[in-house]
Scaffold this active site. Structure first.
Site, short mmCIF file in Angstrom:
data_model
loop_
_atom_site.label_atom_id
_atom_site.label_comp_id
_atom_site.label_asym_id
_atom_site.label_seq_id
_atom_site.Cartn_x
_atom_site.Cartn_y
_atom_site.Cartn_z
N ARG A 260 135.92 -18.36 84.92
CA ARG A 260 137.28 -18.93 84.79
C ARG A 260 138.13 -17.97 83.97
O ARG A 260 139.29 -17.72 84.27
CB ARG A 260 137.25 -20.33 84.16
CG ARG A 260 138.65 -20.83 83.86
CD ARG A 260 138.79 -22.32 83.52
NE ARG A 260 137.63 -22.98 83.01
CZ ARG A 260 137.17 -22.87 81.76
NH1 ARG A 260 137.81 -22.12 80.87
NH2 ARG A 260 136.08 -23.49 81.40
N TYR B 110 162.79 -23.13 96.84
CA TYR B 110 161.61 -23.61 97.56
C TYR B 110 161.42 -25.09 97.19
O TYR B 110 161.49 -25.46 96.01
CB TYR B 110 160.40 -22.78 97.12
CG TYR B 110 159.10 -23.25 97.70
CD1 TYR B 110 158.84 -23.13 99.06
CD2 TYR B 110 158.13 -23.82 96.89
CE1 TYR B 110 157.65 -23.56 99.59
CE2 TYR B 110 156.93 -24.26 97.42
CZ TYR B 110 156.70 -24.14 98.77
OH TYR B 110 155.52 -24.58 99.30
N ASP C 210 161.49 -15.66 91.15
CA ASP C 210 160.53 -15.89 92.23
C ASP C 210 160.83 -14.84 93.30
O ASP C 210 161.86 -14.90 93.97
CB ASP C 210 160.70 -17.32 92.77
CG ASP C 210 159.69 -17.66 93.85
OD1 ASP C 210 159.14 -16.74 94.49
OD2 ASP C 210 159.45 -18.87 94.08
N LYS D 209 152.16 -15.60 100.89
CA LYS D 209 153.16 -15.16 101.86
C LYS D 209 152.98 -13.66 102.14
O LYS D 209 151.93 -13.25 102.58
CB LYS D 209 154.54 -15.54 101.36
CG LYS D 209 154.63 -16.96 100.77
CD LYS D 209 154.44 -18.06 101.79
CE LYS D 209 154.25 -19.45 101.19
NZ LYS D 209 155.22 -19.89 100.23
C1 LIG Z 1 155.37 -20.90 99.24
C2 LIG Z 1 156.28 -20.65 98.10
C3 LIG Z 1 155.95 -21.07 96.80
C4 LIG Z 1 154.70 -21.88 96.50
O1 LIG Z 1 153.55 -21.15 96.74
P1 LIG Z 1 152.14 -21.79 97.20
O2 LIG Z 1 151.27 -20.62 97.32
O3 LIG Z 1 152.38 -22.52 98.48
O4 LIG Z 1 151.72 -22.74 96.12
C5 LIG Z 1 156.84 -20.77 95.79
N1 LIG Z 1 157.98 -20.10 96.02
C6 LIG Z 1 158.33 -19.68 97.25
C7 LIG Z 1 159.61 -18.96 97.46
C8 LIG Z 1 157.50 -19.95 98.33
O5 LIG Z 1 157.87 -19.55 99.55
#
Ligand SMILES: *Cc1c(COP(=O)(O)O)cnc(C)c1O
Length: 378
Positions: free
Chosen positions: A46, A98, A170, A195
């Site tokens: 962890r 998001y 982000d 992504k």
């Molecule tokens: C998908 C996404 C998230 C969240 O990520 P997960 O891996 O699904 O938890 C946060 N910000 C953006 C812009 C996203 O596209």
């Protein structure tokens, strides 16, 4: 080292014990210790795992940051950042977020009396006006999701630092290939590695990169204390995926440009949102703060919700699904899918209408993508 080289080599030395070129999957929960307090840097998985260490080092290098931390999902990474706040603190965020970010701000942090004020992404003065005595951080997502508006990272960083606040960006939509927020003054960069970074739609993961040592230590403490860590196999898959980030992003962009210009001319399309279009309201800012415009394109269809439902059923190459950033093209209906957790009035006030479709343009042959749009929209 340049970006494409770092993606392949940073943090990924051949394994010293065997010479294996690929970072091994250290599928272990614990590590032998030779005596009290004597070990090879790892005690319990962890807290640390060498496959994860390689991924974290590579991610830090790609954002030109000093420290990287990876998490079990993008939202787990977000929760780590939000835990820098305490009950009663306040934050400012851009409004076209998001859906899951909005949900964790409102439904999780809200219960701990951490309140968020939302500002239109492009409204620089709005961020300054929203700051209160108990504000601790500003949260940007740029380009925004799904309307692809931009926030001026450099200008908002100045405001944040004038008020002693942390700026979080982000960077999921651009990937570090097209935008490096730390260089523009951000303190913390967040990714859903699910992504573009992994890029193959087979892992859920998240990451945080920072060059602020104090912030890193707090996040590292939280990562171990709360435990939302990615497993070694997911780290390995993500490392394997991100080796090709540079070539993938170039192709995503090339295809997205073609799709955006095709849609701009289409009689059944009301409006196209792509920062690479000269008609986009933030095109000039995009040219300044990004080195490319990415692979996401949204558009408003001329018709009813029932028409939109017909269109999404007709796609053959694009797949109707949530998520983005994989090699395959996806189409999503934000109002009912990714942004369904945002109340309708708030959604519509932000321009996120029922006839909006969002495309994650993949790296298939672009002629097949254009032909698929042609037949689906006909
Ligand atoms: C998908 C996404 C998230 C969240 O990520 P997960 O891996 O699904 O938890 C946060 N910000 C953006 C812009 C996203 O596209």
């Amino acid at each position: 080292m340049q970006f494409a080289t770092k993606a392949i080599h940073a943090g990924q030395e051949p394994d010293p014990s065997t010479g294996a070129i690929m970072t091994p999957i250290f599928q272990t929960s614990t590590y032998a210790q030779s005596g009290m307090g004597e070990h090879k840097g790892y005690e319990y998985a962890r807290t640390g795992n060498p496959t994860r260490t390689a991924l974290e080092a590579c991610l830090a290098a790609l954002e030109d940051g000093d420290y990287g931390l990876s998490f079990a999902s993008g939202l787990a990474a977000e929760h780590a950042i939000l835990n820098l706040l305490s009950a009663g603190d306040h934050m400012v965020a851009c409004d076209d977020l998001y859906g899951g970010s909005y949900r964790i701000f409102e439904k999780v942090m809200g219960r701990f009396n951490v309140q968020t004020t939302y500002v239109t992404a492009s409204n620089v003065e709005g961020y300054a006006r929203a700051i209160r005595p108990n504000t601790k951080l500003i949260w940007l997502e740029t380009p925004t999701n799904p309307l692809l508006r931009l926030a001026d990272i450099r200008a908002v960083a100045e405001i944040a630092h004038r008020h002693n606040l942390l700026l979080v960006v982000d960077n999921t939509f651009s990937s570090p290939y097209f935008q490096q927020p730390l260089k523009l003054g951000a303190d913390i960069v967040l990714h859903s590695t699910t992504k573009y970074i992994n890029g193959h739609s087979d892992v859920i993961g998240g990451a945080v990169v920072t060059s602020n040592r104090e912030v890193y230590e707090a996040l590292k403490f939280y990562q171990n204390a709360a435990g939302a860590v990615p497993g070694p196999f997911d780290c390995w898959l993500t490392l394997r995926g991100l080796k090709t980030l540079a070539v993938r992003m170039r192709q995503h962009q090339e295809n997205a440009r073609a799709v955006a210009s095709y849609l701009s001319e289409h009689p059944r399309v009301e409006k196209v949102y792509y920062p690479g279009l000269v008609s986009h309201p933030d095109h000039e800012l995009a040219q300044r703060q990004m080195s490319g415009f990415g692979g996401m394109v949204s558009f408003q269809f001329k018709g009813t919700l029932a028409d939109v439902d017909q269109v999404v059923r007709r796609f053959k190459v694009f797949t109707f699904a949530e998520s983005l950033g994989g090699v395959e093209s996806l189409v999503c209906h934000p109002a009912s899918m990714t942004h369904g957790s945002i109340p309708r009035e708030i959604r519509e006030a932000r321009g996120l209408t029922d006839t909006l479709l969002r495309l994650s343009v993949g790296i298939e042959d672009v002629s097949d993508l254009l032909a698929d749009l042609e037949q689906a929209l006909a």
